[in-house]
Design an enzyme around this catalytic site. Structure first.
Site, PDB file in Angstrom:
ATOM      1  N   GLU A   1     -11.688  -2.041   5.795  1.00 18.01           N
ATOM      2  CA  GLU A   1     -10.650  -1.803   6.793  1.00 18.01           C
ATOM      3  C   GLU A   1     -11.310  -1.611   8.157  1.00 18.01           C
ATOM      4  OE1 GLU A   1      -6.530   0.722   7.276  1.00 18.01           O
ATOM      5  OE2 GLU A   1      -8.030   1.457   5.870  1.00 18.01           O
TER       6      GLU A   1
ATOM      7  N   HIS B   1     -10.498   3.571   2.451  1.00 18.97           N
ATOM      8  CA  HIS B   1      -9.555   3.789   3.537  1.00 18.97           C
ATOM      9  C   HIS B   1     -10.259   4.083   4.854  1.00 18.97           C
ATOM     10  CE1 HIS B   1      -7.270   6.942   5.888  1.00 18.97           C
ATOM     11  NE2 HIS B   1      -6.480   5.896   5.991  1.00 18.97           N
TER      12      HIS B   1
ATOM     13  N   GLU C   1       0.812  -1.216   0.000  1.00 19.22           N
ATOM     14  CA  GLU C   1       0.000   0.000   0.000  1.00 19.22           C
ATOM     15  C   GLU C   1       0.844   1.264   0.000  1.00 19.22           C
ATOM     16  OE1 GLU C   1      -3.493   1.876   2.897  1.00 19.22           O
ATOM     17  OE2 GLU C   1      -3.243  -0.292   2.700  1.00 19.22           O
TER      18      GLU C   1
END
Length: 391
Positions: free
Chosen positions: A337, A317, A241
């Protein structure tokens, strides 16, 4: 017709206890500079912005932003709120374009788009409350029985401590884990070895049947990343990432084209067109926009459609409710996430101290309530003693 009558902004300054900064905690873009002290300091956000959009019947939609909240507040109060007050929240597409186009000369990225995002999220929350439906129902409905999540903490530190944290996380049923690298180009070959030791140590704990994701947070250079990719391949990471700074789209594309480890990114992109460019150039194998940066839910849904056409999965995110609703409503969002509730460290944790209603992961999954209107969160008063609130 429903009308928006007011927009209230507040900045929540955390004054409670924090976890002290640690060296080699997480690489970041400032690592390229000579700097004394905590190079991560500019990336810690111990402030948060809430935006409350009130309608003429008293319904209040809640939005939020974490980037530069004092500056975003000023932008909303002075520029964006006057554009939105008086409009019908169900004209959300028109409102979005109005905010975007009338501030385009200065607001199309960064602070301006963060402000647009916060207002847009609040408008979607208001629409859900006005219709008595959860936001994911307004976006198309449930595409999953429940949302798989990955454990997203495992910041770089002592190897034994990282292994102990991973062992504890495994007891909660996660099947995917993300770790941060603590070393980058300035640390040379010894730093490379330290990075690899930690990846190997985590694989020893979580085994090979669970996913392992690795994050650089823009702390590497293209050259360093090209040297590291072959060394990482044997550990089978699901993705690497943000290996380089967000503006180096060509670097992302080159690394992704190496086809050694899938490259992910997009957290620091600020528009539909910016994300489309990442996809068109083959820069990422996983797209990770942040809804409260990229233009809110209205923009995120457009990006989801573009990404699906490219067959690139979207994993927004930072978790949080606005992202969970998007993940639930889109088949191309396979996993979300998840940051566990924790003492305030980087700043992601503040979401749990400001809001109530965020679901807790159970056995590696999250569930959203079909009968909870809007986003399903409210502003909490449980931790007011740990905040200084700026109106």
């Amino acid at each position: 017709m429903t009308k928006i009558t007011s927009i209230r902004t507040r900045v929540w300054h955390w004054t409670g206890p924090t976890v002290p900064p640690r060296g080699n905690f997480c690489t970041n873009a400032s690592d390229a500079l000579y700097e004394k002290g905590d190079a991560m300091s500019s990336f810690r956000f111990h402030q948060w912005l809430t935006v409350e959009v009130e309608c003429d019947d008293g319904t209040v939609g809640i939005g939020n932003a974490a980037l530069a909240p004092t500056v975003v507040k000023k932008a909303i109060d002075d520029w964006y709120a006057p554009l939105v007050i008086g409009e019908d929240p169900f004209d959300y597409a028109y409102i979005w374009e109005k905010m975007y186009r009338r501030t385009h000369a200065w607001g199309r990225k960064g602070i301006g788009m963060t402000a647009i995002s916060a207002i847009d999220i609040a408008i979607w929350d208001a629409m859900g409350k006005l219709t008595g439906k959860p936001v994911f129902k307004l976006l198309g409905g449930r595409t999953k029985e429940k949302i798989p999540v990955y454990y997203s903490k495992l910041y770089a530190r002592d190897i034994a401590a990282m292994q102990a944290e991973a062992e504890e996380a495994m007891t909660h049923g996660y099947t995917a884990y993300k770790s941060r690298f603590g070393y980058g180009p300035k640390d040379g070959m010894p730093g490379m070895r330290e990075n690899l030791k930690r990846v190997e140590a985590l694989r020893e704990v979580i085994g090979w049947d669970n996913d392992l994701m690795l994050e650089c947070y823009m702390g590497w250079t293209l050259d360093y990343a090209k040297r590291m990719l072959p060394k990482l391949a044997k550990y089978e990471p699901r993705w690497l990432e943000e290996p380089v700074i967000a503006d180096d789209v060509a670097g992302y594309a080159e690394l992704n084209a190496m086809n050694i480890v899938p490259i992910s990114g997009g957290e620091h992109e600020f528009s539909v067109m910016g994300c489309a460019d990442l996809l068109r150039r083959g820069a990422v194998s996983v797209l990770q926009y942040d809804t409260n940066r990229v233009g809110g839910i209205t923009a995120a849904q457009k990006i989801n459609a573009i990404a699906e056409a490219f067959q690139v999965p979207v994993i927004p995110h930072a978790g949080q409710m606005h992202n969970y609703h998007l993940s639930m409503a889109n088949a191309n969002c396979p996993i979300a996430e998840y940051f566990p509730v924790f003492d305030v460290e980087v700043g992601n944790e503040l979401f749990y101290y400001i809001f109530e209603g965020d679901p807790e992961a159970k056995d590696g999954f999250l569930q959203l309530d079909d009968d909870m209107p809007g986003l399903g969160i409210s502003i909490s008063d449980r931790h007011l003693h740990n905040f200084r609130i700026e109106e």
